[in-house]
Design an enzyme around this catalytic site. Structure first.
Site, PDB file in Angstrom:
ATOM      1  N   GLU A 155       0.841  -1.203   0.000  1.00  0.00           N
ATOM      2  CA  GLU A 155       0.000   0.000   0.000  1.00  0.00           C
ATOM      3  C   GLU A 155       0.875   1.251   0.000  1.00  0.00           C
ATOM      4  O   GLU A 155       2.036   1.210   0.442  1.00  0.00           O
ATOM      5  CB  GLU A 155      -0.879  -0.041   1.263  1.00  0.00           C
ATOM      6  CG  GLU A 155      -1.786   1.160   1.427  1.00  0.00           C
ATOM      7  CD  GLU A 155      -2.856   0.959   2.500  1.00  0.00           C
ATOM      8  OE1 GLU A 155      -2.761   0.010   3.288  1.00  0.00           O
ATOM      9  OE2 GLU A 155      -3.798   1.784   2.526  1.00  0.00           O
ATOM     10  N   ASN A 163     -12.383  -1.236  -0.845  1.00  0.00           N
ATOM     11  CA  ASN A 163     -11.658  -1.854   0.269  1.00  0.00           C
ATOM     12  C   ASN A 163     -12.331  -1.448   1.573  1.00  0.00           C
ATOM     13  O   ASN A 163     -12.652  -0.265   1.776  1.00  0.00           O
ATOM     14  CB  ASN A 163     -10.203  -1.354   0.295  1.00  0.00           C
ATOM     15  CG  ASN A 163      -9.476  -1.762   1.575  1.00  0.00           C
ATOM     16  OD1 ASN A 163      -9.105  -2.932   1.738  1.00  0.00           O
ATOM     17  ND2 ASN A 163      -9.292  -0.830   2.498  1.00  0.00           N
ATOM     18  N   GLU A 164     -12.546  -2.387   2.437  1.00  0.00           N
ATOM     19  CA  GLU A 164     -13.122  -2.116   3.759  1.00  0.00           C
ATOM     20  C   GLU A 164     -14.231  -1.067   3.656  1.00  0.00           C
ATOM     21  O   GLU A 164     -14.225  -0.038   4.347  1.00  0.00           O
ATOM     22  CB  GLU A 164     -12.031  -1.712   4.766  1.00  0.00           C
ATOM     23  CG  GLU A 164     -11.046  -2.840   5.005  1.00  0.00           C
ATOM     24  CD  GLU A 164     -10.144  -2.685   6.241  1.00  0.00           C
ATOM     25  OE1 GLU A 164     -10.127  -1.614   6.870  1.00  0.00           O
ATOM     26  OE2 GLU A 164      -9.457  -3.682   6.580  1.00  0.00           O
ATOM     27  N   TYR A 185      -6.590  -9.416  11.316  1.00  0.00           N
ATOM     28  CA  TYR A 185      -5.233  -9.214  11.835  1.00  0.00           C
ATOM     29  C   TYR A 185      -5.090  -9.888  13.192  1.00  0.00           C
ATOM     30  O   TYR A 185      -6.056  -9.972  13.962  1.00  0.00           O
ATOM     31  CB  TYR A 185      -4.941  -7.721  11.972  1.00  0.00           C
ATOM     32  CG  TYR A 185      -4.694  -7.040  10.633  1.00  0.00           C
ATOM     33  CD1 TYR A 185      -3.451  -7.117  10.020  1.00  0.00           C
ATOM     34  CD2 TYR A 185      -5.699  -6.325   9.990  1.00  0.00           C
ATOM     35  CE1 TYR A 185      -3.209  -6.501   8.796  1.00  0.00           C
ATOM     36  CE2 TYR A 185      -5.464  -5.708   8.765  1.00  0.00           C
ATOM     37  CZ  TYR A 185      -4.219  -5.803   8.173  1.00  0.00           C
ATOM     38  OH  TYR A 185      -3.974  -5.196   6.965  1.00  0.00           O
ATOM     39  N   GLU A 229      -6.043  -9.295   3.511  1.00  0.00           N
ATOM     40  CA  GLU A 229      -5.238  -8.622   4.535  1.00  0.00           C
ATOM     41  C   GLU A 229      -5.177  -9.508   5.763  1.00  0.00           C
ATOM     42  O   GLU A 229      -6.224  -9.802   6.375  1.00  0.00           O
ATOM     43  CB  GLU A 229      -5.825  -7.246   4.907  1.00  0.00           C
ATOM     44  CG  GLU A 229      -5.569  -6.199   3.846  1.00  0.00           C
ATOM     45  CD  GLU A 229      -5.986  -4.800   4.251  1.00  0.00           C
ATOM     46  OE1 GLU A 229      -5.895  -4.470   5.449  1.00  0.00           O
ATOM     47  OE2 GLU A 229      -6.401  -4.053   3.346  1.00  0.00           O
ATOM     48  N   GLN A 248       2.231  -6.158   5.303  1.00  0.00           N
ATOM     49  CA  GLN A 248       2.449  -5.738   3.932  1.00  0.00           C
ATOM     50  C   GLN A 248       3.918  -5.970   3.579  1.00  0.00           C
ATOM     51  O   GLN A 248       4.773  -5.835   4.457  1.00  0.00           O
ATOM     52  CB  GLN A 248       2.126  -4.271   3.787  1.00  0.00           C
ATOM     53  CG  GLN A 248       0.696  -3.910   4.152  1.00  0.00           C
ATOM     54  CD  GLN A 248       0.317  -2.494   3.719  1.00  0.00           C
ATOM     55  OE1 GLN A 248       1.090  -1.772   3.114  1.00  0.00           O
ATOM     56  NE2 GLN A 248      -0.904  -2.108   4.055  1.00  0.00           N
TER      57      GLN A 248
HETATM   58  O1  AHR Z   1      -2.936  -2.776   6.173  1.00  0.00           O
HETATM   59  C1  AHR Z   1      -3.193  -1.580   6.831  1.00  0.00           C
HETATM   60  C2  AHR Z   1      -4.665  -1.178   6.764  1.00  0.00           C
HETATM   61  O2  AHR Z   1      -5.436  -2.098   7.459  1.00  0.00           O
HETATM   62  C3  AHR Z   1      -5.287  -1.156   5.393  1.00  0.00           C
HETATM   63  O3  AHR Z   1      -5.051   0.031   4.722  1.00  0.00           O
HETATM   64  C4  AHR Z   1      -6.741  -1.295   5.687  1.00  0.00           C
HETATM   65  O4  AHR Z   1      -7.446  -1.914   4.643  1.00  0.00           O
HETATM   66  C5  AHR Z   1      -6.757  -2.107   6.977  1.00  0.00           C
HETATM   67  O5  AHR Z   1      -7.597  -1.556   7.913  1.00  0.00           O
END
Ligand code: AHR
Length: 514
Positions: free
Chosen positions: A47, A194-195, A261, A318, A367
């Site tokens: 990103e 995205n999101e 995450y 992600e 990332q």
């Molecule tokens: O990966 C960091 C961020 O986490 C991304 O930009 C977003 O999609 C997520 O909340």
């Protein structure tokens, strides 16, 4: 009789099993598996955030490293070695404020913008569509582009696809030719926002699924490049989002994303340090990491209701461990170190994806360089490979191999009244009939013996590779970049028709059976 063994450090984590010694039993079955572990599970995410693109992939022309254009070639070589299959770009949250026309044409004339999500820094748009696709071509990987739904228009997305993929004459393709690329780029992985439930527009699932249909209708399939449209999917256990998208969009999408995450403490406000943690925090990290299995299982069950033939891919685009940033660094840049614990998170998560390869067809670690659970860290001209990189190197043998079903009886790792399986595994057989088994021992102190029966599989010998280190907190640094590296593993043997291996504490082992 069940016996438990207490561990030395802190005395809080225990391995329990029913044998009197830490042992696990595994069965791997060959024969009728028709499932492939898609190479795209091993995808990456980059990103416009912190030093992932600027100062990572794309460097100052004066930096004394080998480059093509401003793309750093030592990074390219390292990523080629692990066969990265696809790269997701330009975000993340950044994607929903990115306007692709600002990133084409002569660099000096490109307008600047504010990267409001990530540190409020000025983005000069010197890395845009052509530069990203040049990077993918150097990496020999497929591009995965996410279009702007949050602040863009249907027409803007539609024209980006035309710019990328149409081979005929139009004002948009004339512009591409003028910018030095007569042939279409042929981009097929296409994210529709995205999101969208958060930074991508704070939409409801009902509203987003209608928006998906509008945007997707005008993102056309040009001859030779049908789009694989990927809808914004849920975060973690948002099953309502999944249910709504499956009901309203269904097989009109190629895939739907899932973001999850691993937060060591479980709290976004104080996530925990990347390099300093107790055994109890380590246990919680691995427990949180293993929740990926629950999310994938429950989201897949919803998908099965609407798509029993499993045409729609679950795309975990992600994932990874997210800790507090390194002290003294910009909090908006998400720069974190990468320890052996992170390698165990990566290896465990990849085993989960492999074991769900009927539905998980693609995934992207967040990332690639200098951000979150990075494969590579850089400091000006210096570069290092993280323990997580080495896991992707070890696991590349699973890419596009045939999945082998497993049955595992693992001892538990206990923390007070809480417990998780101490071992996790996945297995595959490649086109040369070579079998690979990836094993993770999460126990921080004890080796675990694993005995494996292989049904319907021919093999006569075993070799192995291992990633481990003295401490879970060990990291590679610019002073000691090779503290953690892949080494030969000699702890596995064939005993009769059984495979026997002693897995050292906190280790990732990949066995090759021929
Ligand atoms: O990966 C960091 C961020 O986490 C991304 O930009 C977003 O999609 C997520 O909340």
């Amino acid at each position: 009789m069940k016996r438990t063994f207490s561990l030395i450090v802190l005395g809080t984590l225990l391995v329990s099993n029913s044998y009197g010694q830490a042992k696990a039993d595994l069965t791997v079955t060959g024969g009728d598996s028709k499932l492939t572990i898609s190479r795209n599970i091993y995808g990456q995410f980059s990103e416009h955030l912190g030093r992932c693109i600027y100062g990572g992939f794309w460097v100052d022309p004066k930096l004394p490293v080998a480059k093509q254009n401003r793309i750093r070639l030592d990074i390219v070589e390292a990523l080629k070695k692990i066969h990265i299959p696809n790269l997701r770009w330009p975000g993340g949250c950044f994607a929903d404020e990115y306007h692709w026309r600002d990133g084409i044409g002569p660099s000096a004339q490109r307008p600047k913008m504010v990267n409001t999500n990530w540190g409020g820094v000025t983005e000069d748009n010197s890395f845009g569509t052509h530069e990203f696709l040049e990077l993918c071509s150097l990496l020999k990987c497929e591009p995965y582009i996410t279009g702007n739904v949050g602040s863009g228009t249907v027409d803007e997305m539609s024209k980006w696809v035309e710019y990328l993929n149409f081979d005929g004459e139009s004002p948009t393709t004339a512009l591409r030719k003028q910018n030095g690329h007569p042939a279409p780029f042929k981009v097929s992985f296409w994210g529709v926002g995205n999101e969208s439930w958060g930074c991508g527009g704070n939409m409801t699932a009902e509203y987003y699924s209608d928006q998906f249909k509008r945007y997707a209708s005008f993102a056309k399939n040009y001859p030779g490049t049908p789009l694989k449209k990927i809808a914004t999917g849920p975060s973690d256990g948002d099953y309502h989002w999944m249910e709504t998208c499956m009901k309203n969009i269904g097989t009109r999408m190629w895939g739907i994303s899932l973001h999850n995450y691993t937060i060591p403490t479980g709290s976004w406000s104080k996530k925990g340090s990347a390099t300093s943690f107790t055994n109890a925090e380590y246990f919680n990290t691995m427990k949180n990491c293993l929740r990926m299995d629950e999310y994938v299982t429950k989201h897949s069950a919803i998908m099965d209701k609407y798509d029993p033939e499993k045409k729609v891919a679950l795309v975990v685009d992600e994932w990874g461990i997210w800790t507090d940033v390194e002290p003294g660094t910009n909090p908006g840049f998400l720069y974190q170190q990468n320890s052996l614990r992170d390698a165990l998170v990566a290896a465990t998560t990849l085993n989960i994806f492999n074991n769900h390869c009927d539905r998980v067809k693609m995934a992207n670690l967040a990332q690639t360089v200098n951000v979150l659970q990075a494969l590579i860290l850089t400091d000006n001209e210096k570069m290092l490979l993280t323990p997580t990189y080495h896991v992707f190197d070890l696991y590349k043998v699973h890419q596009d191999a045939t999945y082998l079903p497993i049955e595992l009886k693992s001892p538990d790792l206990e923390n007070g009244s809480d417990k998780i399986p101490a071992i996790n595994v996945s297995a595959s057989i490649d086109s040369n009939k070579v079998i690979h088994i990836s094993l993770v021992n999460l126990d921080p102190e004890k080796k675990i013996s694993i005995r494996t029966g292989l049904k319907g599989l021919n093999w006569s010998g075993v070799t192995g590779q291992i990633l481990t280190s003295e401490k879970l907190t060990d990291v590679n640094t610019f002073q000691k970049p090779n503290k953690l590296k892949i080494e030969t593993f000699t702890g596995a043997s064939k005993q009769g028709d059984q495979l026997v291996a002693d897995l050292p504490a906190h280790s990732v082992v990949v066995l090759t059976l021929k």
